[in-house]
Design a protein around this motif. Structure first.
Motif, PDB file in Angstrom:
ATOM      1  N   CYS A 179       0.849  -1.203   0.000  1.00  0.00           N
ATOM      2  CA  CYS A 179       0.000   0.000   0.000  1.00  0.00           C
ATOM      3  C   CYS A 179       0.886   1.256   0.000  1.00  0.00           C
ATOM      4  O   CYS A 179       0.516   2.290  -0.566  1.00  0.00           O
TER       5      CYS A 179
ATOM      6  N   CYS B 255       1.988   3.624  -3.016  1.00  0.00           N
ATOM      7  CA  CYS B 255       1.217   4.825  -3.349  1.00  0.00           C
ATOM      8  C   CYS B 255       1.006   5.722  -2.133  1.00  0.00           C
ATOM      9  O   CYS B 255       1.040   6.935  -2.254  1.00  0.00           O
ATOM     10  N   HIS B 256       0.758   5.127  -0.960  1.00  0.00           N
ATOM     11  CA  HIS B 256       0.341   5.939   0.191  1.00  0.00           C
ATOM     12  C   HIS B 256       1.501   6.484   1.017  1.00  0.00           C
ATOM     13  O   HIS B 256       1.270   7.262   1.941  1.00  0.00           O
TER      14      HIS B 256
ATOM     15  N   PRO C  90      -4.308   9.648  -0.171  1.00  0.00           N
ATOM     16  CA  PRO C  90      -4.637  10.159   1.165  1.00  0.00           C
ATOM     17  C   PRO C  90      -3.783   9.528   2.269  1.00  0.00           C
ATOM     18  O   PRO C  90      -3.100   8.532   2.061  1.00  0.00           O
TER      19      PRO C  90
ATOM     20  N   ARG D 117     -16.212   6.083   0.535  1.00  0.00           N
ATOM     21  CA  ARG D 117     -15.810   6.679   1.819  1.00  0.00           C
ATOM     22  C   ARG D 117     -17.009   6.736   2.771  1.00  0.00           C
ATOM     23  O   ARG D 117     -18.162   6.620   2.319  1.00  0.00           O
TER      24      ARG D 117
ATOM     25  N   GLY E 267     -11.396   7.353  -6.301  1.00  0.00           N
ATOM     26  CA  GLY E 267     -11.051   7.201  -7.718  1.00  0.00           C
ATOM     27  C   GLY E 267      -9.754   6.452  -7.936  1.00  0.00           C
ATOM     28  O   GLY E 267      -9.071   6.072  -6.983  1.00  0.00           O
TER      29      GLY E 267
ATOM     30  N   PRO F 233      -5.733   6.035  -9.010  1.00  0.00           N
ATOM     31  CA  PRO F 233      -5.317   4.667  -9.296  1.00  0.00           C
ATOM     32  C   PRO F 233      -5.479   3.706  -8.124  1.00  0.00           C
ATOM     33  O   PRO F 233      -4.923   2.619  -8.155  1.00  0.00           O
ATOM     34  N   MET F 234      -6.239   4.051  -7.085  1.00  0.00           N
ATOM     35  CA  MET F 234      -6.512   3.084  -6.017  1.00  0.00           C
ATOM     36  C   MET F 234      -7.177   1.866  -6.669  1.00  0.00           C
ATOM     37  O   MET F 234      -8.199   2.019  -7.346  1.00  0.00           O
TER      38      MET F 234
ATOM     39  N   TYR G 133      -9.258  -5.018  -5.390  1.00  0.00           N
ATOM     40  CA  TYR G 133      -9.403  -5.193  -3.936  1.00  0.00           C
ATOM     41  C   TYR G 133     -10.790  -5.740  -3.553  1.00  0.00           C
ATOM     42  O   TYR G 133     -10.972  -6.241  -2.448  1.00  0.00           O
TER      43      TYR G 133
ATOM     44  N   SER H 140      -8.141  15.011  -4.558  1.00  0.00           N
ATOM     45  CA  SER H 140      -7.875  14.649  -5.946  1.00  0.00           C
ATOM     46  C   SER H 140      -8.851  15.373  -6.869  1.00  0.00           C
ATOM     47  O   SER H 140      -9.947  15.740  -6.446  1.00  0.00           O
TER      48      SER H 140
ATOM     49  N   TYR I  88     -10.704  14.770 -10.568  1.00  0.00           N
ATOM     50  CA  TYR I  88     -10.943  13.833 -11.673  1.00  0.00           C
ATOM     51  C   TYR I  88     -11.596  14.575 -12.827  1.00  0.00           C
ATOM     52  O   TYR I  88     -12.629  15.213 -12.641  1.00  0.00           O
TER      53      TYR I  88
HETATM   54  C1  HEC Z   1      -1.772   2.447  -7.141  1.00  0.00           C
HETATM   55  C2  HEC Z   1      -1.831   3.330  -5.997  1.00  0.00           C
HETATM   56  C3  HEC Z   1      -2.544   2.873  -4.743  1.00  0.00           C
HETATM   57  C4  HEC Z   1      -2.385   1.670  -4.067  1.00  0.00           C
HETATM   58  C5  HEC Z   1      -1.482   0.506  -4.415  1.00  0.00           C
HETATM   59  C6  HEC Z   1      -3.236   1.758  -2.904  1.00  0.00           C
HETATM   60  N1  HEC Z   1      -3.902   2.945  -2.884  1.00  0.00           N
HETATM   61 FE1  HEC Z   1      -5.303   3.510  -1.521  1.00  0.00          FE
HETATM   62  N2  HEC Z   1      -5.675   5.212  -2.596  1.00  0.00           N
HETATM   63  C7  HEC Z   1      -4.925   5.654  -3.675  1.00  0.00           C
HETATM   64  C8  HEC Z   1      -5.434   6.958  -4.099  1.00  0.00           C
HETATM   65  C9  HEC Z   1      -4.866   7.809  -5.231  1.00  0.00           C
HETATM   66  C10 HEC Z   1      -6.540   7.247  -3.274  1.00  0.00           C
HETATM   67  C11 HEC Z   1      -7.427   8.492  -3.319  1.00  0.00           C
HETATM   68  C12 HEC Z   1      -8.289   8.540  -4.542  1.00  0.00           C
HETATM   69  C13 HEC Z   1      -9.246   9.707  -4.510  1.00  0.00           C
HETATM   70  O1  HEC Z   1      -8.847  10.794  -4.075  1.00  0.00           O
HETATM   71  O2  HEC Z   1     -10.443   9.519  -4.842  1.00  0.00           O
HETATM   72  C14 HEC Z   1      -6.643   6.137  -2.317  1.00  0.00           C
HETATM   73  C15 HEC Z   1      -7.597   6.054  -1.303  1.00  0.00           C
HETATM   74  C16 HEC Z   1      -7.564   5.135  -0.264  1.00  0.00           C
HETATM   75  C17 HEC Z   1      -8.429   5.172   0.890  1.00  0.00           C
HETATM   76  C18 HEC Z   1      -9.485   6.231   1.186  1.00  0.00           C
HETATM   77  C19 HEC Z   1      -8.868   7.263   2.103  1.00  0.00           C
HETATM   78  C20 HEC Z   1      -9.535   8.610   2.121  1.00  0.00           C
HETATM   79  O3  HEC Z   1      -9.238   9.392   3.050  1.00  0.00           O
HETATM   80  O4  HEC Z   1     -10.335   8.924   1.224  1.00  0.00           O
HETATM   81  C21 HEC Z   1      -8.077   4.105   1.703  1.00  0.00           C
HETATM   82  C22 HEC Z   1      -8.677   3.724   3.047  1.00  0.00           C
HETATM   83  C23 HEC Z   1      -7.005   3.408   1.034  1.00  0.00           C
HETATM   84  N3  HEC Z   1      -6.718   4.057  -0.152  1.00  0.00           N
HETATM   85  C24 HEC Z   1      -6.373   2.278   1.539  1.00  0.00           C
HETATM   86  C25 HEC Z   1      -5.424   1.537   0.822  1.00  0.00           C
HETATM   87  C26 HEC Z   1      -4.855   0.293   1.287  1.00  0.00           C
HETATM   88  C27 HEC Z   1      -5.148  -0.367   2.620  1.00  0.00           C
HETATM   89  C28 HEC Z   1      -4.004  -0.138   0.295  1.00  0.00           C
HETATM   90  C29 HEC Z   1      -3.196  -1.418   0.226  1.00  0.00           C
HETATM   91  C30 HEC Z   1      -3.943  -2.650   0.389  1.00  0.00           C
HETATM   92  C31 HEC Z   1      -4.053   0.862  -0.769  1.00  0.00           C
HETATM   93  N4  HEC Z   1      -4.907   1.856  -0.409  1.00  0.00           N
HETATM   94  C32 HEC Z   1      -3.328   0.760  -1.948  1.00  0.00           C
HETATM   95  C33 HEC Z   1      -3.892   4.982  -4.289  1.00  0.00           C
HETATM   96  C34 HEC Z   1      -3.488   3.672  -3.974  1.00  0.00           C
END
Ligand code: HEC
Ligand code: HEC
Length: 281
Positions: A41, A44-45, A75, A102, A109, A111-112, A117, A145, A147
């Motif tokens: 995670c 990206c995070h 985030p 959320r 959005g 690239p999450m 998942y 973000s 979009y």
């Molecule tokens: C390829 C990049 C990427 C990966 C890998 C990734 N994330 Fe994310 N994640 C993001 C992005 C970018 C956003 C925000 C998107 C938006 O603003 O709508 C996000 C949003 C989130 C949010 C919402 C948080 C909020 O405050 O809105 C959570 C919870 C989260 N991710 C958990 C995880 C977890 C746990 C993992 C690993 C299992 C993970 N992410 C892997 C890019 C990634």
């Protein structure tokens, strides 16, 4: 006999307490492995510097993904109550991770990788959440973000319950390469609408731009253009050290720095799965 009952009850209580502690420890260890190693995670995070993840900022967000369709900002997913996910319930976190929704109902959005998942098992999502609650909270407010594309109304119906994969190398490898490590998201071509072309699973071709220039995700299928001629040891070296079969260092954004701690069984499962894919030119 009576006098012994409280003692027996106390021993029984202690036993179940020990069991609960052991279960918690196992859950946290599994969660740590999923978040820090296989799921990466932090790729990206966690903000990245020239030496990799920035110290003291683990999972604190801020990485910007500037692409034509969006300017997404990862985030803060540390337990900080103001700027992170500290106030989210377990159910809210599970919904965000698996469904991309959320607590306020808004959609997360790209690239999450929510579409993959969705396939995370109930047990694994619970383990991830348990572990996320234990990482050091970091106060770090990030921008929202933007979009420029229309996000879909949802990524699918609510995810009720997902069982773990069948206990075979190919099934475990498929789960790892899709739901957990999202290898297949990067290594499968994108359709114009923004989803992976699952008829060309693992064929590669997606481009990634960054400070390193442009890297192109490779073909991972057993075709001669892919991993057909690679030994298992060469695949393991590419995944865990970022070195290609020609000894060329691989460019980002693959998370070698995290994958280097995959277990031998996980690497074996991944190889079994990749070798089972239909070859793609
Ligand atoms: C390829 C990049 C990427 C990966 C890998 C990734 N994330 Fe994310 N994640 C993001 C992005 C970018 C956003 C925000 C998107 C938006 O603003 O709508 C996000 C949003 C989130 C949010 C919402 C948080 C909020 O405050 O809105 C959570 C919870 C989260 N991710 C958990 C995880 C977890 C746990 C993992 C690993 C299992 C993970 N992410 C892997 C890019 C990634
Ligand atoms: C965030 C996107 C991303 C993810 C996730 C990802 N990769 Fe990659 N991968 C790439 C890119 C881009 C390259 C090519 C880099 C280069 O050529 O310098 C690559 C290269 C490779 C190579 C070397 C192939 C060759 O011909 O040199 C292998 C093997 C590989 N990836 C396997 C995997 C596996 C297995 C996973 C999941 C555990 C995975 N990748 C996850 C983007 C990704």
């Amino acid at each position: 006999m009576r006098v012994f009952l409280p003692a027996i009850a106390a021993v029984a209580a202690l036993f179940s307490l020990n069991q609960a502690v052991a279960q918690d420890t196992a859950l946290l260890a599994r969660g740590r492995h999923l978040v820090e190693v296989t799921g990466a995670c932090g790729n990206c995070h966690t903000p990245m510097g020239p030496q990799g993840p920035v110290a003291g900022k683990a999972l604190a967000g801020g990485t910007v993904f500037d692409e034509p369709p969006f300017r997404a900002v990862a985030p803060n997913i540390t337990p900080d109550p103001e700027t992170g996910i500290g106030r989210w319930t377990d159910a809210q976190l599970a919904r965000a991770i698996r469904e991309g929704i959320r607590p306020d109902g808004s959609l997360i959005g790209p690239p999450m990788p929510m579409t993959l998942y969705r396939g995370l098992s109930d047990q694994d999502v619970a383990a991830m959440i348990a572990y996320l609650r234990t990482v050091p909270p970091v106060a770090n407010a990030v921008e929202r973000s933007v979009y420029r594309i229309q996000l879909p109304p949802a990524y699918g119906p609510p995810v009720a319950s997902v069982p773990p994969p069948a206990d075979t190398p190919v099934a475990r490898g498929e789960y790892l390469a899709n739901a957990v490590a999202h290898c297949m998201e990067c290594h499968t071509p994108m359709l114009p609408a923004g989803q992976n072309d699952r008829t060309r699973l693992g064929a590669g071709g997606m481009e990634f731009r960054g400070p390193w220039g442009v890297s192109v995700a490779r073909n991972l299928t057993p075709h001669a253009n892919g991993l057909g001629g690679w030994t298992d040891a060469q695949i393991i070296r590419a995944v865990t050290q970022g070195i290609s079969s020609t000894d060329r260092p691989l460019a980002p954004p693959m998370a070698f720095w995290a994958y280097r701690n995959m277990t031998p069984q996980e690497l074996g499962d991944l190889i079994a799965y990749l070798r089972s894919l239909p070859p793609q030119p």
